[in-house]
Write a protein that holds these residues in place. Structure first.
Motif, PDB file in Angstrom:
ATOM      1  N   ILE A   9       0.801  -1.134   0.027  1.00  0.00           N
ATOM      2  CA  ILE A   9      -0.008   0.019  -0.078  1.00  0.00           C
ATOM      3  C   ILE A   9       0.919   1.370  -0.038  1.00  0.00           C
ATOM      4  CG2 ILE A   9      -2.166  -1.214   0.899  1.00  0.00           C
ATOM      5  CD1 ILE A   9      -1.213   0.402   3.709  1.00  0.00           C
ATOM      6  N   SER A  10       2.152   1.176  -0.307  1.00  0.00           N
ATOM      7  CA  SER A  10       2.897   2.346  -0.237  1.00  0.00           C
ATOM      8  C   SER A  10       3.721   2.312  -1.778  1.00  0.00           C
ATOM      9  CB  SER A  10       4.152   2.244   0.669  1.00  0.00           C
ATOM     10  OG  SER A  10       3.476   2.285   1.869  1.00  0.00           O
ATOM     11  N   ARG A  11       4.250   3.259  -2.197  1.00  0.00           N
ATOM     12  CA  ARG A  11       5.169   3.253  -3.508  1.00  0.00           C
ATOM     13  C   ARG A  11       6.346   4.465  -2.939  1.00  0.00           C
ATOM     14  NH1 ARG A  11       4.369   6.955  -7.839  1.00  0.00           N
ATOM     15  NH2 ARG A  11       2.319   7.425  -7.231  1.00  0.00           N
ATOM     16  N   ASP A  12       7.495   3.870  -3.211  1.00  0.00           N
ATOM     17  CA  ASP A  12       9.087   4.456  -2.885  1.00  0.00           C
ATOM     18  C   ASP A  12       8.960   4.846  -1.426  1.00  0.00           C
ATOM     19  OD1 ASP A  12       9.504   4.113  -5.538  1.00  0.00           O
ATOM     20  OD2 ASP A  12       8.585   6.004  -5.954  1.00  0.00           O
ATOM     21  N   GLY A  13       8.376   4.264  -0.759  1.00  0.00           N
ATOM     22  CA  GLY A  13       8.243   4.657   0.816  1.00  0.00           C
ATOM     23  C   GLY A  13       7.476   5.696   1.347  1.00  0.00           C
ATOM     24  N   LYS A  14       6.242   5.687   0.327  1.00  0.00           N
ATOM     25  CA  LYS A  14       5.429   6.849   0.637  1.00  0.00           C
ATOM     26  C   LYS A  14       4.067   6.464   0.602  1.00  0.00           C
ATOM     27  CE  LYS A  14       8.129  10.635   1.160  1.00  0.00           C
ATOM     28  NZ  LYS A  14       8.676  11.283   0.009  1.00  0.00           N
ATOM     29  N   ALA A  54      -3.552   3.009  -2.159  1.00  0.00           N
ATOM     30  CA  ALA A  54      -4.451   2.276  -1.648  1.00  0.00           C
ATOM     31  C   ALA A  54      -5.992   3.146  -1.464  1.00  0.00           C
ATOM     32  CB  ALA A  54      -4.085   1.786  -0.230  1.00  0.00           C
ATOM     33  N   LEU A  55      -6.891   2.391  -1.443  1.00  0.00           N
ATOM     34  CA  LEU A  55      -8.416   2.895  -1.264  1.00  0.00           C
ATOM     35  C   LEU A  55      -8.615   2.214   0.274  1.00  0.00           C
ATOM     36  CD1 LEU A  55     -10.926   4.572  -2.191  1.00  0.00           C
ATOM     37  CD2 LEU A  55     -11.474   2.638  -3.376  1.00  0.00           C
ATOM     38  N   ALA A  56      -9.294   3.035   1.034  1.00  0.00           N
ATOM     39  CA  ALA A  56      -9.716   2.413   2.275  1.00  0.00           C
ATOM     40  C   ALA A  56     -11.269   2.276   2.210  1.00  0.00           C
ATOM     41  CB  ALA A  56      -9.302   3.091   3.747  1.00  0.00           C
ATOM     42  N   LEU A  75      -6.175  -2.564  -2.144  1.00  0.00           N
ATOM     43  CA  LEU A  75      -7.322  -2.287  -1.100  1.00  0.00           C
ATOM     44  C   LEU A  75      -6.899  -2.608   0.224  1.00  0.00           C
ATOM     45  CD1 LEU A  75     -10.576  -2.696  -0.818  1.00  0.00           C
ATOM     46  CD2 LEU A  75     -10.247  -5.193  -0.794  1.00  0.00           C
ATOM     47  N   LEU A  76      -7.432  -1.388   0.981  1.00  0.00           N
ATOM     48  CA  LEU A  76      -7.179  -1.240   2.461  1.00  0.00           C
ATOM     49  C   LEU A  76      -8.694  -1.438   3.061  1.00  0.00           C
ATOM     50  CD1 LEU A  76      -5.854  -0.508   5.122  1.00  0.00           C
ATOM     51  CD2 LEU A  76      -5.882   1.814   4.294  1.00  0.00           C
ATOM     52  N   LEU A  77      -8.859  -2.670   3.563  1.00  0.00           N
ATOM     53  CA  LEU A  77     -10.144  -2.966   4.252  1.00  0.00           C
ATOM     54  C   LEU A  77     -10.328  -2.495   5.791  1.00  0.00           C
ATOM     55  CD1 LEU A  77     -12.652  -4.084   2.623  1.00  0.00           C
ATOM     56  CD2 LEU A  77     -12.517  -6.208   4.082  1.00  0.00           C
ATOM     57  N   LYS A  78     -11.115  -1.737   5.643  1.00  0.00           N
ATOM     58  CA  LYS A  78     -11.699  -1.059   7.368  1.00  0.00           C
ATOM     59  C   LYS A  78     -12.337  -2.486   8.038  1.00  0.00           C
ATOM     60  CE  LYS A  78     -11.143   1.631   9.973  1.00  0.00           C
ATOM     61  NZ  LYS A  78     -12.216   2.559  10.388  1.00  0.00           N
ATOM     62  N   ASP A 107      -4.960  -5.964   0.461  1.00  0.00           N
ATOM     63  CA  ASP A 107      -3.605  -5.949   0.735  1.00  0.00           C
ATOM     64  C   ASP A 107      -3.078  -5.442   1.914  1.00  0.00           C
ATOM     65  OD1 ASP A 107      -2.497  -5.888  -2.235  1.00  0.00           O
ATOM     66  OD2 ASP A 107      -4.367  -4.720  -2.355  1.00  0.00           O
ATOM     67  N   ALA A 108      -4.195  -4.722   2.736  1.00  0.00           N
ATOM     68  CA  ALA A 108      -3.927  -4.532   4.254  1.00  0.00           C
ATOM     69  C   ALA A 108      -5.431  -4.269   4.891  1.00  0.00           C
ATOM     70  CB  ALA A 108      -3.154  -3.055   4.153  1.00  0.00           C
ATOM     71  N   ILE A 109      -5.339  -4.161   6.178  1.00  0.00           N
ATOM     72  CA  ILE A 109      -6.426  -4.206   7.009  1.00  0.00           C
ATOM     73  C   ILE A 109      -6.292  -2.611   7.694  1.00  0.00           C
ATOM     74  CG2 ILE A 109      -7.091  -6.402   7.295  1.00  0.00           C
ATOM     75  CD1 ILE A 109      -6.033  -5.053  10.184  1.00  0.00           C
ATOM     76  N   GLY A 110      -7.514  -2.136   8.011  1.00  0.00           N
ATOM     77  CA  GLY A 110      -7.438  -1.051   8.757  1.00  0.00           C
ATOM     78  C   GLY A 110      -8.499  -1.201  10.016  1.00  0.00           C
ATOM     79  N   PHE A 111      -7.759  -0.348  10.975  1.00  0.00           N
ATOM     80  CA  PHE A 111      -8.648  -0.550  12.245  1.00  0.00           C
ATOM     81  C   PHE A 111      -8.620   0.719  13.191  1.00  0.00           C
ATOM     82  CE2 PHE A 111     -10.134  -2.212  16.399  1.00  0.00           C
ATOM     83  CZ  PHE A 111     -10.710  -3.522  16.082  1.00  0.00           C
ATOM     84  N   THR A 112      -9.667   1.232  13.587  1.00  0.00           N
ATOM     85  CA  THR A 112      -9.858   2.417  14.284  1.00  0.00           C
ATOM     86  C   THR A 112      -9.806   1.827  15.915  1.00  0.00           C
ATOM     87  OG1 THR A 112     -11.382   3.536  12.729  1.00  0.00           O
ATOM     88  CG2 THR A 112     -11.280   4.216  15.042  1.00  0.00           C
ATOM     89  N   LEU A 113      -8.845   2.497  16.395  1.00  0.00           N
ATOM     90  CA  LEU A 113      -8.748   2.628  17.921  1.00  0.00           C
ATOM     91  C   LEU A 113      -8.950   3.892  18.731  1.00  0.00           C
ATOM     92  CD1 LEU A 113      -7.770   0.440  20.206  1.00  0.00           C
ATOM     93  CD2 LEU A 113      -5.722   1.915  20.259  1.00  0.00           C
TER      94      LEU A 113
END
Ligand code: FBP
Length: 262
Positions: A9-14, A54-56, A75-78, A107-113
């Motif tokens: 979910i990054s490109r060139d470290g960004k 990435a799109l969350a 895909l960043l899935l909450k 590709d990644a998960i998202g979670f609110t704390l």
């Protein structure tokens, strides 16, 4: 955090996460400034812009739209989220497992704390399950670290944001998303507290283009790896234009004033 866990979910470290969970978090009111954005298809199209890494989204939107975009969008899935209709102490029910996120192609998960909420204990336990599930399926972990609730006096003070960033490291996030603490110096301290966990700043509501891009540039100078932004892109009349400018500021480190002229 694990080395490279956020590479997908990054490109060139960004990182530039386009956040689109607002239909759940805030409701249809967030689509009013640009009514075409009520249609998730519009956001998936925007997420194909080169600036977006990435799109969350929430599970239901991913189920309905991601199959057509899996080659073009990360895909960043909450896994949790709450509506604005809820008026209690901040909380965010889990609505998706890490296993199902992997099945959907995330590709990644998202979670609110919500650190400081009366529900922090349960939320941290739920995060543990999500984080370990993500590790089992080689998905990155992005924490929306938003201290708020009875234990928090000022949710954007430098101390609070440093603590929010540190929670990301302590609990095993690869990327931690925090509100902008008001200055580059305070952002730098939050980045220091997060150690190897990457820090991205939250987009916030629409403001003057130049001031917004200046904040982004300052955050990056302070060590943040990018931003996770929703309204400040999709509520504009011409979201592609601000994405062009963000691409220049985030990936090419172009001065904000020049980026707007591109
Ligand atoms: P924005 O860039 O529009 O602020 O979105 C970032 C975000 O974290 C979204 O993912 C989420 O829906 C929203 O902010 C939650 O904001 P809040 O809880 O502060 O109302």
């Amino acid at each position: 955090m694990l080395p490279h866990a956020d590479d997908a979910i990054s490109r060139d470290g960004k990182t530039l996460i386009l956040a689109y969970d607002h239909g759940l978090e805030h409701g249809p009111v967030d689509f009013e400034p640009n009514p075409s954005t009520a249609d998730p298809e519009r956001l998936f199209e925007l997420a194909t812009h080169d600036a977006v890494t990435a799109l969350a989204v929430q599970k239901g939107v991913a189920e309905a739209y991601y199959p057509d975009y899996e080659d073009d969008v990360n895909l960043l899935l909450k896994l949790n989220g709450t509506s604005n209709l809820w008026m209690g102490e901040p909380d965010s029910p889990v609505n998706c497992s890490a296993e199902y996120a992997a099945e959907l192609g995330a590709d990644a998960i998202g979670f609110t704390l919500y650190g400081g909420s009366n529900h922090e204990v349960e939320m941290a336990e739920e995060f543990r399950e999500a984080q370990e599930g993500a590790r089992d399926h080689d998905m990155g972990v992005v924490m929306w670290s938003y201290p708020r609730g009875q234990g928090v006096k000022n949710d954007t003070s430098p101390d609070t944001i440093s603590y929010a960033a540190r929670l990301g490291l302590e609990l095993g996030a690869d990327v931690v998303k925090v509100k902008y603490p008001g200055s580059a110096e305070a952002m730098g301290e939050a980045v220091r507290m997060a150690g190897p966990t990457k820090v991205v700043m939250s987009g916030g509501t629409m403001r003057d283009d130049k001031a917004f891009l200046r904040n982004v540039a300052d955050a990056i100078d302070a060590g943040a790896t990018g931003l996770a932004v929703g309204r400040n892109v999709f509520q504009r009349d011409d979201p592609e234009r601000i994405l062009d400018a963000l691409e220049a500021v985030v990936f090419q480190e172009v001065d904000p004033a020049e980026a707007l002229a591109i």
